[in-house]
Design a protein around this motif. Structure first.
Motif, PDB file in Angstrom:
ATOM      1  N   ILE A  16      46.257  36.589  40.560  1.00 17.59           N
ATOM      2  CA  ILE A  16      45.029  36.656  39.769  1.00 17.59           C
ATOM      3  C   ILE A  16      44.172  35.473  40.180  1.00 17.59           C
ATOM      4  CG2 ILE A  16      44.027  36.538  37.458  1.00 17.59           C
ATOM      5  CD1 ILE A  16      46.607  37.916  36.466  1.00 17.59           C
ATOM      6  N   ARG A  17      42.921  35.780  40.479  1.00 18.93           N
ATOM      7  CA  ARG A  17      41.981  34.732  40.897  1.00 18.93           C
ATOM      8  C   ARG A  17      40.615  35.022  40.311  1.00 18.93           C
ATOM      9  NH1 ARG A  17      38.705  37.157  44.528  1.00 18.93           N
ATOM     10  NH2 ARG A  17      39.561  38.760  45.888  1.00 18.93           N
ATOM     11  N   GLU A  18      39.748  34.020  40.369  1.00 21.71           N
ATOM     12  CA  GLU A  18      38.372  34.241  39.929  1.00 21.71           C
ATOM     13  C   GLU A  18      37.719  35.283  40.828  1.00 21.71           C
ATOM     14  OE1 GLU A  18      36.055  30.729  38.097  1.00 21.71           O
ATOM     15  OE2 GLU A  18      37.224  29.893  39.773  1.00 21.71           O
ATOM     16  N   GLY A  19      36.923  36.134  40.221  1.00 20.61           N
ATOM     17  CA  GLY A  19      36.176  37.104  40.998  1.00 20.61           C
ATOM     18  C   GLY A  19      35.045  36.428  41.746  1.00 20.61           C
ATOM     19  N   ALA A  20      34.698  36.981  42.896  1.00 23.52           N
ATOM     20  CA  ALA A  20      33.647  36.422  43.749  1.00 23.52           C
ATOM     21  C   ALA A  20      32.684  37.525  44.162  1.00 23.52           C
ATOM     22  CB  ALA A  20      34.276  35.775  44.983  1.00 23.52           C
ATOM     23  N   ASP A  21      31.536  37.109  44.676  1.00 25.19           N
ATOM     24  CA  ASP A  21      30.533  38.088  45.112  1.00 25.19           C
ATOM     25  C   ASP A  21      31.121  39.112  46.083  1.00 25.19           C
ATOM     26  OD1 ASP A  21      28.534  37.029  43.537  1.00 25.19           O
ATOM     27  OD2 ASP A  21      27.638  35.846  45.153  1.00 25.19           O
TER      28      ASP A  21
END
Length: 172
Positions: free
Chosen positions: A3-8
């Motif tokens: 799980i990671r931060e979403g990015a463009d």
């Protein structure tokens, strides 16, 4: 699963996940939900920039297979949307996203997670109850949750029974 931060770079994939997940509603006769457009790239980008977009992928570099959108509502962390690609459903990915959000909220001293969902869809309210949420009675709704429910009603979602739910994080 990571799980990671979403990015463009994830945003178009997230729209694809939402479309695929939405098709499952067609089997329940909820065609309007199945046909609903996913969140716009602009909206997803706003969540990402605000720190409210988390994605699940095999590795940090892989394309996401699921995502969650969260925002602050009345001092709690509100789960606005959670979607898992149906090809990856029933593997604990949605629960992992919920637990990730809960851990972050708990660490920040947030008292609860909230969400609004369909009561009779098996992967909605009954699922969230298994994840530790409880159904809120109408008189328990906070002002922000009442506003969310009013917006949902205007969008036509009240064609099917809906409920707001609460998960205490033990930080109050």
């Amino acid at each position: 699963m990571r799980i990671r931060e979403g990015a463009d770079r994830d945003l178009i994939t997230l729209q694809d996940i939402e479309r695929a997940a939405g098709r499952c509603f067609r089997d329940l006769g909820m065609d309007a939900v199945a046909d609903d457009e996913p969140p716009s790239l602009a909206m997803l980008g706003r969540y990402a920039r605000a720190g409210g977009l988390w994605v699940a992928a095999e590795t940090a570099a892989d394309r996401p297979v699921a995502y969650v959108l969260v925002e602050a509502v009345d001092g709690n962390t509100h789960v606005e949307q959670i979607s898992v690609h149906p090809d990856r459903a029933r593997r604990g990915i949605g629960r992992a996203l919920i637990e990730h959000v809960a851990a972050r909220a708990r660490a920040a001293g947030v008292p609860a997670l909230t969400l609004a969902t369909f009561t009779e869809v098996p992967w909605n309210a009954p699922y969230y109850e298994r994840c530790g949420f409880r159904r809120l009675a109408p008189e328990e709704l906070t002002p922000g949750l009442r506003k969310i429910r009013a917006e949902e009603a205007l969008a036509g979602l009240d064609r099917w029974p809906r409920v707001c739910m609460w998960r205490d994080l033990g930080t109050a």
